[in-house]
Design an enzyme around this catalytic site. Structure first.
Site, PDB file in Angstrom:
ATOM      1  N   ARG A 190       0.883  -1.168   0.000  1.00 18.47           N
ATOM      2  CA  ARG A 190       0.000   0.000   0.000  1.00 18.47           C
ATOM      3  C   ARG A 190       0.913   1.209   0.000  1.00 18.47           C
ATOM      4  O   ARG A 190       1.778   1.341   0.861  1.00 18.47           O
ATOM      5  CB  ARG A 190      -0.903  -0.045   1.244  1.00 18.47           C
ATOM      6  CG  ARG A 190      -1.674   1.226   1.535  1.00 18.47           C
ATOM      7  CD  ARG A 190      -2.711   1.512   0.465  1.00 18.47           C
ATOM      8  NE  ARG A 190      -3.567   2.618   0.830  1.00 18.47           N
ATOM      9  CZ  ARG A 190      -3.255   3.908   0.673  1.00 18.47           C
ATOM     10  NH1 ARG A 190      -2.091   4.256   0.198  1.00 18.47           N
ATOM     11  NH2 ARG A 190      -4.115   4.837   1.011  1.00 18.47           N
ATOM     12  N   GLU A 242     -11.096   5.158  -5.068  1.00 22.69           N
ATOM     13  CA  GLU A 242     -11.440   3.736  -5.092  1.00 22.69           C
ATOM     14  C   GLU A 242     -11.788   3.344  -6.525  1.00 22.69           C
ATOM     15  O   GLU A 242     -12.210   4.185  -7.328  1.00 22.69           O
ATOM     16  CB  GLU A 242     -12.632   3.464  -4.167  1.00 22.69           C
ATOM     17  CG  GLU A 242     -12.371   3.792  -2.714  1.00 22.69           C
ATOM     18  CD  GLU A 242     -11.342   2.884  -2.076  1.00 22.69           C
ATOM     19  OE1 GLU A 242     -11.286   1.690  -2.409  1.00 22.69           O
ATOM     20  OE2 GLU A 242     -10.572   3.378  -1.236  1.00 22.69           O
ATOM     21  N   ARG A 250      -1.434  -5.104   5.155  1.00 18.93           N
ATOM     22  CA  ARG A 250      -0.626  -4.799   3.974  1.00 18.93           C
ATOM     23  C   ARG A 250       0.584  -3.981   4.424  1.00 18.93           C
ATOM     24  O   ARG A 250       0.502  -3.230   5.392  1.00 18.93           O
ATOM     25  CB  ARG A 250      -1.416  -3.972   2.955  1.00 18.93           C
ATOM     26  CG  ARG A 250      -2.638  -4.659   2.405  1.00 18.93           C
ATOM     27  CD  ARG A 250      -3.399  -3.730   1.489  1.00 18.93           C
ATOM     28  NE  ARG A 250      -3.864  -2.561   2.229  1.00 18.93           N
ATOM     29  CZ  ARG A 250      -4.714  -1.655   1.754  1.00 18.93           C
ATOM     30  NH1 ARG A 250      -5.189  -1.769   0.530  1.00 18.93           N
ATOM     31  NH2 ARG A 250      -5.084  -0.628   2.487  1.00 18.93           N
TER      32      ARG A 250
END
Length: 157
Positions: free
Chosen positions: A45, A53, A87
């Site tokens: 990330r 998004e 992540r």
């Protein structure tokens, strides 16, 4: 006490070590999959940036931009921390020290993630992209991804 200090120092050095990898997947504008030298994959990330998004306007454009910059390329990244989804939050560099998060912001495909970033140069890059109406800034009603996620979460409740 001294052992704890050295252990913490050791952990910090592991987190900030330079890692070489090849980008083999693009999940969205600010999340990629890296193939490490030991043939394992790690989801990264991006630090300092938040992209629309995939379901938002310009989400697919952000993903395409990220792909055009790093997909299939060898990169260097630094692990910063982990997010709530486990992540790795990372700073990714490619093509002779281009900083991926910065390039996304300069092109107008992401917001400077001021909630977690101390890199104020990226704020200036965002302002410049806004003023030039680049990428998502061509939409005067652009919604920050954190606001989009909040509305979606409220809608589901």
């Amino acid at each position: 006490m001294r052992k704890i200090f050295y252990f913490i120092l050791f952990l910090n050095s592991l987190l900030s070590a330079q890692i070489k990898a090849k980008i083999v997947g693009i999940k969205d504008g600010d999340t990629v999959v890296a193939l490490l030298e030991n043939n394992t994959q790690e989801t990264l990330r991006l630090a300092d940036v938040d992209c629309p998004e995939n379901r938002q306007p310009f989400g697919k454009n952000a993903k395409q931009f990220t792909s055009s910059q790093v997909f299939g390329k060898n990169v260097i990244f630094y692990r910063i921390s982990k997010d709530r989804y486990r992540r790795t939050i990372a700073k990714i560099f490619y093509d002779n020290d281009k900083y991926l998060s910065g390039e996304i912001i300069k092109a107008g495909f992401g917001w400077w993630y001021y909630k977690a970033s101390k890199n104020f140069n990226l704020k200036d890059d965002e302002i410049a992209a806004r003023n030039k109406k680049l990428g998502l800034w061509s939409d005067k009603n652009a919604v920050a991804p954190w606001d989009f996620r909040k509305k979606k979460k409220q809608h589901l409740q």
